[in-house]
Design an enzyme around this catalytic site. Structure first.
Site, PDB file in Angstrom:
ATOM      1  N   GLY A 142       0.805  -1.212   0.000  1.00  0.00           N
ATOM      2  CA  GLY A 142       0.000   0.000   0.000  1.00  0.00           C
ATOM      3  C   GLY A 142       0.841   1.266   0.000  1.00  0.00           C
ATOM      4  N   SER A 143       1.916   1.280   0.761  1.00  0.00           N
ATOM      5  CA  SER A 143       2.730   2.498   0.867  1.00  0.00           C
ATOM      6  C   SER A 143       3.334   2.868  -0.482  1.00  0.00           C
ATOM      7  CB  SER A 143       3.853   2.314   1.893  1.00  0.00           C
ATOM      8  OG  SER A 143       3.315   1.966   3.146  1.00  0.00           O
TER       9      SER A 143
ATOM     10  N   ASN B  63      -8.061   3.795   8.449  1.00  0.00           N
ATOM     11  CA  ASN B  63      -7.472   2.629   9.122  1.00  0.00           C
ATOM     12  C   ASN B  63      -7.599   2.680  10.641  1.00  0.00           C
ATOM     13  OD1 ASN B  63      -5.544   4.740   8.173  1.00  0.00           O
ATOM     14  ND2 ASN B  63      -4.165   3.718   9.601  1.00  0.00           N
TER      15      ASN B  63
ATOM     16  N   GLN C  39      -7.844  -0.302   3.372  1.00  0.00           N
ATOM     17  CA  GLN C  39      -8.706  -0.883   4.411  1.00  0.00           C
ATOM     18  C   GLN C  39     -10.040  -1.357   3.847  1.00  0.00           C
ATOM     19  OE1 GLN C  39      -8.148  -1.551   7.686  1.00  0.00           O
ATOM     20  NE2 GLN C  39      -6.059  -0.777   7.584  1.00  0.00           N
TER      21      GLN C  39
ATOM     22  N   SER D  75      -3.516  -3.335  -0.651  1.00  0.00           N
ATOM     23  CA  SER D  75      -2.426  -4.068  -0.011  1.00  0.00           C
ATOM     24  C   SER D  75      -2.924  -5.436   0.442  1.00  0.00           C
ATOM     25  CB  SER D  75      -1.908  -3.277   1.196  1.00  0.00           C
ATOM     26  OG  SER D  75      -0.952  -4.047   1.885  1.00  0.00           O
TER      27      SER D  75
ATOM     28  N   HIS E 266      -1.887  -7.734   2.586  1.00  0.00           N
ATOM     29  CA  HIS E 266      -1.895  -8.248   3.964  1.00  0.00           C
ATOM     30  C   HIS E 266      -3.041  -7.715   4.815  1.00  0.00           C
ATOM     31  CE1 HIS E 266       0.095  -4.983   6.464  1.00  0.00           C
ATOM     32  NE2 HIS E 266       0.402  -4.542   5.258  1.00  0.00           N
TER      33      HIS E 266
ATOM     34  N   THR F 126      12.235  -7.994 -10.438  1.00  0.00           N
ATOM     35  CA  THR F 126      11.600  -9.284 -10.719  1.00  0.00           C
ATOM     36  C   THR F 126      10.315  -9.399  -9.917  1.00  0.00           C
ATOM     37  OG1 THR F 126      13.770 -10.233 -11.089  1.00  0.00           O
ATOM     38  CG2 THR F 126      11.971 -11.786 -10.677  1.00  0.00           C
TER      39      THR F 126
ATOM     40  N   CYS G  29       1.831   2.326  12.888  1.00  0.00           N
ATOM     41  CA  CYS G  29       2.944   3.252  12.678  1.00  0.00           C
ATOM     42  C   CYS G  29       3.022   4.280  13.800  1.00  0.00           C
ATOM     43  CB  CYS G  29       2.782   3.983  11.352  1.00  0.00           C
ATOM     44  SG  CYS G  29       1.942   3.012  10.127  1.00  0.00           S
TER      45      CYS G  29
HETATM   46  C1  LIG Z   1      -1.705  -0.627   5.975  1.00  0.00           C
HETATM   47  C2  LIG Z   1      -2.080   0.585   5.226  1.00  0.00           C
HETATM   48  C3  LIG Z   1      -1.225   1.143   4.271  1.00  0.00           C
HETATM   49  C4  LIG Z   1       0.150   0.620   4.031  1.00  0.00           C
HETATM   50  O1  LIG Z   1       0.143  -0.603   3.357  1.00  0.00           O
HETATM   51  P1  LIG Z   1       1.482  -1.497   3.380  1.00  0.00           P
HETATM   52  O2  LIG Z   1       1.171  -2.608   2.436  1.00  0.00           O
HETATM   53  O3  LIG Z   1       1.654  -1.959   4.777  1.00  0.00           O
HETATM   54  O4  LIG Z   1       2.578  -0.630   2.883  1.00  0.00           O
HETATM   55  C5  LIG Z   1      -1.658   2.251   3.574  1.00  0.00           C
HETATM   56  N1  LIG Z   1      -2.862   2.778   3.786  1.00  0.00           N
HETATM   57  C6  LIG Z   1      -3.729   2.266   4.682  1.00  0.00           C
HETATM   58  C7  LIG Z   1      -5.070   2.878   4.859  1.00  0.00           C
HETATM   59  C8  LIG Z   1      -3.361   1.150   5.445  1.00  0.00           C
HETATM   60  O5  LIG Z   1      -4.214   0.664   6.335  1.00  0.00           O
END
Ligand SMILES: *Cc1c(COP(=O)(O)O)cnc(C)c1O
Length: 395
Positions: free
Chosen positions: A70-71, A151, A179, A199, A201, A237, A324
């Protein structure tokens, strides 16, 4: 008993995602850029995963770029829109004060490069309106970037209305849907989304993999230079096992979205009702417009960090805000943005649920949290001052 209630920070991977990944580590481990058949088998898996991701959000496979999460997707989306804007002399961006740091810190960098950033007020309920977005858009606005769902406090924004405003005014619209994805139905065309970050995870896929959806015709700026992977927009890759795992997890989450949402929101509602009974507490974020799994409270007169440590000892794994912000002593920027005073914002607790949680776990949380809050208050000098009237209660 242990209860994992920190699914907004990350999730346990689903069995289906893990099993989907294994062959791409053990047998089909080729590099998709290789011309031989092991490589080509990996290239086919990459294409299938791209189509799966695209199918679930209503776009074309070639509008999907895989990123490290996500970042990276947030950074690349915003930097790309800014580069386009700069070429046209448009250096104004509209966002909100309660975005994820991946967005806010990228905007900080652009501010140093001479961009002007308008951060909209999110009000006490944590929701902005499309009308407010419309009135912030100027002639020189190149991008509107707004979180789909927050989030920390779980509030859901009126994304399709905002998308319609942006489309009408000819401004690119990016949404961080990290989210929301896998938890709420998303259709990039219906919602007029030009750029969107996901993202894996956060929906029971692996960590370190995500997607940047980019509407056809919107050029991306590379932030990683090297080979021609991802149509030259993201070198390196491809992480095939993770990409395959993400697609499997996303498909599973979307397939079961309705039943999961019904189950999880009823757990959430039970938890909100129970915790609302704790005196001098307040629910953060709108009661209705919120993610199925999000519960976020402030308890007056306690420190969120102490609460988390004691809850951990009792086997309840939660968070005080975003992963964070935890670990720093600054209160959450999201709680400050919705107008909670510093003292109140410090006493926050986020419990984020998913379909793995059970009613028994909710009852356990409802026993442990009020007990722990009472205990912390009983040893707090601040609470003593509140009780004897030396300080005024805010909640
Ligand atoms: C977790 C999160 C991110 C970051 O995603 P990562 O895959 O951990 O870099 C960005 N935005 C929101 C709203 C998130 O909850």
């Amino acid at each position: 008993m242990t209860v994992y209630a920190d699914n907004a920070a990350t999730t346990k991977m689903s069995r289906r995602a893990i099993e989907a990944m294994l062959p791409y580590m053990e047998t089909t481990y080729g590099n998709p850029s290789s011309l031989h058949s092991v490589g080509q088998a990996a290239a086919e898996a990459l294409q299938r995963a791209r189509e799966t991701m695209a199918g679930q959000i209503g776009c074309q496979a070639k509008e999907i770029t895989f990123t490290s999460g996500g970042s990276e997707a947030d950074s690349q989306a915003i930097l790309s829109a800014a580069a386009l804007g700069e070429k046209k002399g448009k250096k104004h961006i509209v966002s909100t004060a309660f975005e994820h740091h991946a967005v806010l810190h990228t905007l900080d960098r652009l501010r140093e490069r001479g961009f002007e950033i308008t951060l909209l007020d999110v009000h006490e309920n944590g929701v902005i309106t499309a009308r407010e977005v419309a009135s912030a858009i100027r002639e020189d606005t190149c991008l509107v970037t707004i979180l789909y769902a927050n989030n920390e406090i779980g509030t859901i924004q009126p994304v399709s209305e905002i998308g319609a405003v942006c489309r009408e005014r000819g401004v690119l619209f990016h949404t961080d849907a990290v989210q929301a994805a896998g938890h709420l139905p998303i259709d990039v065309n219906r919602e007029n989304i030009d750029l969107m970050s996901l993202s894996a995870h956060k929906f029971r896929g692996p960590k370190g993999i995500g997607v940047l959806y980019t509407r056809k015709g919107v050029p991306l700026t590379s932030i990683i230079e090297g080979g021609a992977q991802e149509r030259g927009k993201r070198a390196g890759t491809e992480n095939i096992p993770a990409i395959v795992g993400m697609a499997a997890a996303f498909e599973e989450a979307c397939e079961h979205m309705e039943e999961n949402s019904a189950k999880v929101s009823s757990l959430r509602d039970r938890l909100i009702a129970g915790l609302s009974a704790v005196p001098h507490s307040i629910l953060n974020g709108d009661r209705e417009r919120r993610l199925p799994g999000n519960v976020n409270f402030c308890f007056e007169g306690i420190e969120g960090e102490s609460l988390l440590l004691l809850l951990d000892r009792a086997g309840v794994f939660a968070s005080s805000g975003s992963a964070c912000t935890s670990g720093s002593l600054e209160p959450s920027h999201v709680l400050l943005a919705i107008g909670r005073p510093h003292e109140i914002a410090h006493g926050s607790l986020r419990l984020s649920l998913n379909e793995e949680n059970t009613p028994e776990e909710i009852e356990y949380i409802l026993k442990v949290v009020p007990e722990t809050v009472s205990y912390l208050r009983s040893i707090s000098p601040v609470w003593r001052d509140l009780e004897c009237g030396k300080r005024k209660f805010m909640l």
